[in-house]
Write a protein that holds these residues in place. Sequence first.
Motif, mmCIF file in Angstrom:
data_model
loop_
_atom_site.group_PDB
_atom_site.id
_atom_site.type_symbol
_atom_site.label_atom_id
_atom_site.label_comp_id
_atom_site.label_asym_id
_atom_site.label_seq_id
_atom_site.Cartn_x
_atom_site.Cartn_y
_atom_site.Cartn_z
ATOM 1 N N PHE A 193 0.833 -1.198 0.000
ATOM 2 C CA PHE A 193 0.000 0.000 0.000
ATOM 3 C C PHE A 193 0.870 1.253 0.000
ATOM 4 O O PHE A 193 0.624 2.188 -0.759
ATOM 5 C CB PHE A 193 -0.941 0.007 1.205
ATOM 6 N N ARG A 194 1.911 1.289 0.845
ATOM 7 C CA ARG A 194 2.806 2.454 0.902
ATOM 8 C C ARG A 194 3.522 2.657 -0.430
ATOM 9 O O ARG A 194 3.739 3.791 -0.861
ATOM 10 C CB ARG A 194 3.816 2.315 2.039
ATOM 11 N N LEU A 239 -3.567 19.226 -1.608
ATOM 12 C CA LEU A 239 -3.350 17.777 -1.600
ATOM 13 C C LEU A 239 -3.599 17.219 -0.210
ATOM 14 O O LEU A 239 -2.946 17.609 0.759
ATOM 15 C CB LEU A 239 -1.924 17.445 -2.050
ATOM 16 N N ASP A 240 -4.544 16.316 -0.136
ATOM 17 C CA ASP A 240 -4.941 15.632 1.097
ATOM 18 C C ASP A 240 -4.278 14.259 1.073
ATOM 19 O O ASP A 240 -4.590 13.442 0.221
ATOM 20 C CB ASP A 240 -6.477 15.551 1.087
ATOM 21 N N THR A 241 -3.323 14.049 1.978
ATOM 22 C CA THR A 241 -2.584 12.794 1.985
ATOM 23 C C THR A 241 -3.152 11.826 3.013
ATOM 24 O O THR A 241 -3.906 12.219 3.891
ATOM 25 C CB THR A 241 -1.100 13.027 2.325
ATOM 26 N N GLY A 242 -2.739 10.581 2.909
ATOM 27 C CA GLY A 242 -3.076 9.608 3.932
ATOM 28 C C GLY A 242 -2.223 9.851 5.168
ATOM 29 O O GLY A 242 -1.112 10.376 5.081
ATOM 30 N N GLY A 243 -2.727 9.449 6.310
ATOM 31 C CA GLY A 243 -2.055 9.724 7.575
ATOM 32 C C GLY A 243 -0.679 9.104 7.716
ATOM 33 O O GLY A 243 0.173 9.624 8.432
ATOM 34 N N VAL A 248 3.883 9.865 5.915
ATOM 35 C CA VAL A 248 5.147 10.303 6.515
ATOM 36 C C VAL A 248 6.095 9.137 6.778
ATOM 37 O O VAL A 248 7.286 9.350 7.021
ATOM 38 C CB VAL A 248 4.931 11.100 7.822
ATOM 39 N N GLU A 249 5.597 7.922 6.722
ATOM 40 C CA GLU A 249 6.430 6.753 6.949
ATOM 41 C C GLU A 249 7.219 6.356 5.695
ATOM 42 O O GLU A 249 8.046 5.448 5.744
ATOM 43 C CB GLU A 249 5.589 5.593 7.459
ATOM 44 N N TYR A 281 5.910 13.677 11.505
ATOM 45 C CA TYR A 281 5.095 14.846 11.165
ATOM 46 C C TYR A 281 5.884 16.121 11.430
ATOM 47 O O TYR A 281 5.902 17.037 10.604
ATOM 48 C CB TYR A 281 3.796 14.870 11.981
ATOM 49 N N LYS A 282 6.555 16.185 12.572
ATOM 50 C CA LYS A 282 7.359 17.365 12.921
ATOM 51 C C LYS A 282 8.496 17.577 11.932
ATOM 52 O O LYS A 282 8.789 18.698 11.533
ATOM 53 C CB LYS A 282 7.930 17.217 14.338
#
Length: 170
Positions: free
Chosen positions: A55-56, A76-80, A83-84, A142-143
Amino acid sequence: MNSIILIGYRGVGKSAVSAALSETLKLDKISVDDELKNKLGNLQDFIKLNGWTSFRNEEYNVVLDLSLKENLNIILDTGGGIVETEAAMGILRKMGQIFWLSGSIEVIKDRLLMSNPRLSLSGNGSYLDEISSVLERRTPLYKKYCDHVIDTDGKTIDEIVLEVIKKSRI
């Protein structure tokens, strides 16, 4: 490119904020998850069959494809969990400003209780039980990747949109 990119955990309001930003700024909105649904079908089924790593990889490919479009100025709305994937975040950084929509564990849990059930991200318990541990892992990411942090707790969508606009370079 000068896009506004929204990152953050499930339930912080990325989809609602991106829709409102799109309407306010008269920019197209693209949802990475919607692009993935168009390509893969039901995302939960895809993940169950192929796993999170596949999926990633698909998520990365969507971001890569978007980055190849010239002069793309979008919301752009990304999946949570994007960031991984460091490579995806490197591409997103080149595409525009990254806004981390953050929220407290309590608020996220309350919002998720009002939405459709989701797959566990960790495989350990329910998607509600894992919020704390997944946030612990993702918060440093995220930071690391965001240009701006927007705390969504106790704010309306309109208040969040105004805060994004004030902090953006659009």
